[in-house]
Structure formats: C-alpha cells, structure tokens
Design a protein around this motif. Sequence first.
Motif, PDB file in Angstrom:
ATOM      1  N   LEU A  51       0.799  -1.222   0.000  1.00  0.00           N
ATOM      2  CA  LEU A  51       0.000   0.000   0.000  1.00  0.00           C
ATOM      3  C   LEU A  51       0.836   1.280   0.000  1.00  0.00           C
ATOM      4  CD1 LEU A  51      -2.752  -1.098   2.547  1.00  0.00           C
ATOM      5  CD2 LEU A  51      -2.905  -1.059   0.044  1.00  0.00           C
ATOM      6  N   TRP A  52       1.938   1.270   0.734  1.00  0.00           N
ATOM      7  CA  TRP A  52       2.704   2.515   0.890  1.00  0.00           C
ATOM      8  C   TRP A  52       4.163   2.396   0.449  1.00  0.00           C
ATOM      9  CZ3 TRP A  52      -0.059   0.560   5.275  1.00  0.00           C
ATOM     10  CH2 TRP A  52      -1.321   1.135   5.418  1.00  0.00           C
ATOM     11  N   GLY A  53       4.631   1.184   0.259  1.00  0.00           N
ATOM     12  CA  GLY A  53       6.025   0.997  -0.090  1.00  0.00           C
ATOM     13  C   GLY A  53       6.915   0.969   1.136  1.00  0.00           C
ATOM     14  N   LEU A  54       8.151   0.566   0.942  1.00  0.00           N
ATOM     15  CA  LEU A  54       9.090   0.393   2.055  1.00  0.00           C
ATOM     16  C   LEU A  54      10.258   1.371   1.994  1.00  0.00           C
ATOM     17  CD1 LEU A  54       9.156  -3.513   2.137  1.00  0.00           C
ATOM     18  CD2 LEU A  54       7.949  -1.982   3.707  1.00  0.00           C
ATOM     19  N   GLY A  55      10.073   2.448   1.281  1.00  0.00           N
ATOM     20  CA  GLY A  55      11.100   3.478   1.264  1.00  0.00           C
ATOM     21  C   GLY A  55      12.132   3.267   0.178  1.00  0.00           C
ATOM     22  N   ALA A  56      13.212   4.041   0.266  1.00  0.00           N
ATOM     23  CA  ALA A  56      14.247   4.026  -0.766  1.00  0.00           C
ATOM     24  C   ALA A  56      15.048   2.729  -0.779  1.00  0.00           C
ATOM     25  CB  ALA A  56      15.186   5.216  -0.557  1.00  0.00           C
ATOM     26  N   ASN A  57      15.124   2.046   0.383  1.00  0.00           N
ATOM     27  CA  ASN A  57      15.883   0.800   0.475  1.00  0.00           C
ATOM     28  C   ASN A  57      14.987  -0.279   1.090  1.00  0.00           C
ATOM     29  OD1 ASN A  57      17.715  -1.280   0.841  1.00  0.00           O
ATOM     30  ND2 ASN A  57      19.378   0.072   1.493  1.00  0.00           N
ATOM     31  N   PRO A  58      14.112  -0.890   0.276  1.00  0.00           N
ATOM     32  CA  PRO A  58      13.155  -1.860   0.831  1.00  0.00           C
ATOM     33  C   PRO A  58      13.799  -3.090   1.444  1.00  0.00           C
ATOM     34  CG  PRO A  58      13.105  -1.853  -1.578  1.00  0.00           C
ATOM     35  CD  PRO A  58      13.933  -0.686  -1.162  1.00  0.00           C
ATOM     36  N   ILE A  59      14.930  -3.531   0.900  1.00  0.00           N
ATOM     37  CA  ILE A  59      15.592  -4.721   1.460  1.00  0.00           C
ATOM     38  C   ILE A  59      16.076  -4.436   2.879  1.00  0.00           C
ATOM     39  CG2 ILE A  59      17.603  -6.232   1.253  1.00  0.00           C
ATOM     40  CD1 ILE A  59      17.285  -6.037  -1.784  1.00  0.00           C
ATOM     41  N   GLU A  60      16.695  -3.281   3.066  1.00  0.00           N
ATOM     42  CA  GLU A  60      17.139  -2.907   4.404  1.00  0.00           C
ATOM     43  C   GLU A  60      15.955  -2.758   5.348  1.00  0.00           C
ATOM     44  OE1 GLU A  60      19.719   0.583   6.708  1.00  0.00           O
ATOM     45  OE2 GLU A  60      19.283   0.770   4.563  1.00  0.00           O
ATOM     46  N   ALA A  61      14.848  -2.200   4.835  1.00  0.00           N
ATOM     47  CA  ALA A  61      13.653  -2.025   5.667  1.00  0.00           C
ATOM     48  C   ALA A  61      13.106  -3.375   6.121  1.00  0.00           C
ATOM     49  CB  ALA A  61      12.590  -1.254   4.888  1.00  0.00           C
ATOM     50  N   ILE A  62      13.066  -4.340   5.205  1.00  0.00           N
ATOM     51  CA  ILE A  62      12.573  -5.676   5.551  1.00  0.00           C
ATOM     52  C   ILE A  62      13.488  -6.334   6.582  1.00  0.00           C
ATOM     53  CG2 ILE A  62      12.247  -8.014   4.655  1.00  0.00           C
ATOM     54  CD1 ILE A  62      11.350  -6.701   2.004  1.00  0.00           C
ATOM     55  N   THR A  63      14.784  -6.275   6.335  1.00  0.00           N
ATOM     56  CA  THR A  63      15.743  -6.919   7.232  1.00  0.00           C
ATOM     57  C   THR A  63      15.668  -6.331   8.630  1.00  0.00           C
ATOM     58  OG1 THR A  63      17.213  -7.310   5.350  1.00  0.00           O
ATOM     59  CG2 THR A  63      18.178  -7.505   7.549  1.00  0.00           C
ATOM     60  N   ARG A  64      15.603  -5.017   8.726  1.00  0.00           N
ATOM     61  CA  ARG A  64      15.548  -4.378  10.044  1.00  0.00           C
ATOM     62  C   ARG A  64      14.218  -4.643  10.744  1.00  0.00           C
ATOM     63  NH1 ARG A  64      18.900   1.245  10.512  1.00  0.00           N
ATOM     64  NH2 ARG A  64      20.850   0.461   9.656  1.00  0.00           N
ATOM     65  N   PHE A  65      13.131  -4.627   9.990  1.00  0.00           N
ATOM     66  CA  PHE A  65      11.813  -4.903  10.571  1.00  0.00           C
ATOM     67  C   PHE A  65      11.790  -6.283  11.217  1.00  0.00           C
ATOM     68  CE2 PHE A  65       7.546  -6.632  10.330  1.00  0.00           C
ATOM     69  CZ  PHE A  65       6.748  -5.592  10.805  1.00  0.00           C
ATOM     70  N   LEU A  66      12.308  -7.282  10.503  1.00  0.00           N
ATOM     71  CA  LEU A  66      12.325  -8.651  11.034  1.00  0.00           C
ATOM     72  C   LEU A  66      13.236  -8.757  12.254  1.00  0.00           C
ATOM     73  CD1 LEU A  66      12.507 -10.500   7.608  1.00  0.00           C
ATOM     74  CD2 LEU A  66      10.524 -10.395   9.137  1.00  0.00           C
ATOM     75  N   GLY A  67      14.375  -8.072  12.216  1.00  0.00           N
ATOM     76  CA  GLY A  67      15.274  -8.084  13.362  1.00  0.00           C
ATOM     77  C   GLY A  67      14.670  -7.405  14.579  1.00  0.00           C
ATOM     78  N   ASP A  68      13.966  -6.288  14.345  1.00  0.00           N
ATOM     79  CA  ASP A  68      13.310  -5.586  15.448  1.00  0.00           C
ATOM     80  C   ASP A  68      12.328  -6.505  16.166  1.00  0.00           C
ATOM     81  OD1 ASP A  68      14.721  -3.378  14.697  1.00  0.00           O
ATOM     82  OD2 ASP A  68      13.015  -2.266  13.887  1.00  0.00           O
ATOM     83  N   TRP A  69      11.544  -7.248  15.383  1.00  0.00           N
ATOM     84  CA  TRP A  69      10.543  -8.119  16.004  1.00  0.00           C
ATOM     85  C   TRP A  69      11.178  -9.338  16.668  1.00  0.00           C
ATOM     86  CZ3 TRP A  69       5.913  -7.398  17.737  1.00  0.00           C
ATOM     87  CH2 TRP A  69       5.220  -6.281  17.298  1.00  0.00           C
ATOM     88  N   ALA A  70      12.295  -9.794  16.142  1.00  0.00           N
ATOM     89  CA  ALA A  70      13.011 -10.876  16.819  1.00  0.00           C
ATOM     90  C   ALA A  70      13.440 -10.436  18.207  1.00  0.00           C
ATOM     91  CB  ALA A  70      14.233 -11.304  15.993  1.00  0.00           C
TER      92      ALA A  70
END
Length: 204
Positions: free
Chosen positions: A27-46
């Motif tokens: 819906l909104w996108g993950l910003g300029a660096n989506p791979i970094e956004a995904i990796t950090r999001f998963l790490g935050d929740w871990a």
Amino acid sequence: MSVAGRKRWLLAALLLPLVWLAAKALLWGLGANPIEAITRFLGDWALRLLILTLAITPAARLVPGLGVLRSYRRMMGLAAFFYALAHVSSYVGLDQFFDWGEIGRDIAKRTYITVGMTVFLLLLPLAVTSTDAMVRRLGGRNWKRLHRLVFPAAILACLHYFMMVKVKFGIEPALYALAVAVLLAARLVWALRGASRLGERVRP
C-alpha cells in the motif's frame, strides 16, 4: 477457551507483524531501500519477542494469576527464533544474494554483523532442543543449562541493535537494553536468594 485455542490465537497474533509488513509494502512501499527495511523490521521483532519471552517468568512469579503464561513461553521463544531466522535469511538472500564469500567478509569486517550472527548461533540450539523429546533426551538439568544461552543472546541482541541503528543515545536501544537488564537482574536476585536459602538448609 482451551489452552490449544489460546495458542492458536497467540500464533495468529505473532504473525501479525508479517501481515503488517506485507500490507505496508503493497500500500505505501518500504522506502528508498526496501531490502534494508525488511531486514531491520524482522530483526526488530526478533528482539521484541525475545524480550517478551524473557519477561514471562518474572511476570508469572510477581503477578498472581499469570502463571498460565508459562505454557506459552516455548511458543514465544520459537516465534523470536523464527523472526531471527527470517532476519538472517533476508540479509543472506535479499541483501547478499547468497554470495557466501562476501557474507564471510562482512561477518569478519563488520562488528555488528559478527555480533548478530553470534546471537543467531546462540539461539539455534535453543530452537532445535525446544521439543519435549529433546528435553527428555538431554535431561531436565542439562536442558536448563543449555537454555541459559538465551541470556547472553539477549544481551548481544541489544548490542547488535544498538550498533546497527547507529544512534548513540536513541530511545529504542535504551529501552530494549533497560528491559533486558531488569529481567536479568531479577533472575540474578532470585538465584542469589535461592543459593542463600540452600546454604542455610545445609548449614550444620
């Protein structure tokens, strides 16, 4: 509601961060660096789920009626490992495209990645030995000793997060570190009290 029913609801709740991540991406996108956004999001929740897992025993000891939480501790711990595995997989697959040579150089050169991989290696045997069959095979005492690896894993996970976000005095790293410090301090106090009482019993 039965324990099995509650566990199904808990499992659904534990998957909500992935639903949110997918919705945000669509819906909104993950910003300029989506791979970094995904990796950090998963790490935050871990890290968040690891802290929540550590909080179950103190909460059950301190608050009457919360002893039932202990039956969900294993599921919470496995969820924390699942997000840690997804975090590492995102780095290995999406960020580095399975370039094992580059990954090895990254681990050796970048301290925060070295620390992060150490956390994952500490959590791996805990996940592998999380079944009732492994508890019986190892024996209760050995199993408990092995699962104390969660404590250094939590400390190093906070350090990894602190180093990764590159913020010296940010509020989130401080809150995570404070939560882990309080939870480990509570266990240390209880362990010292238990040792003191045991010493009084065996004293002639």
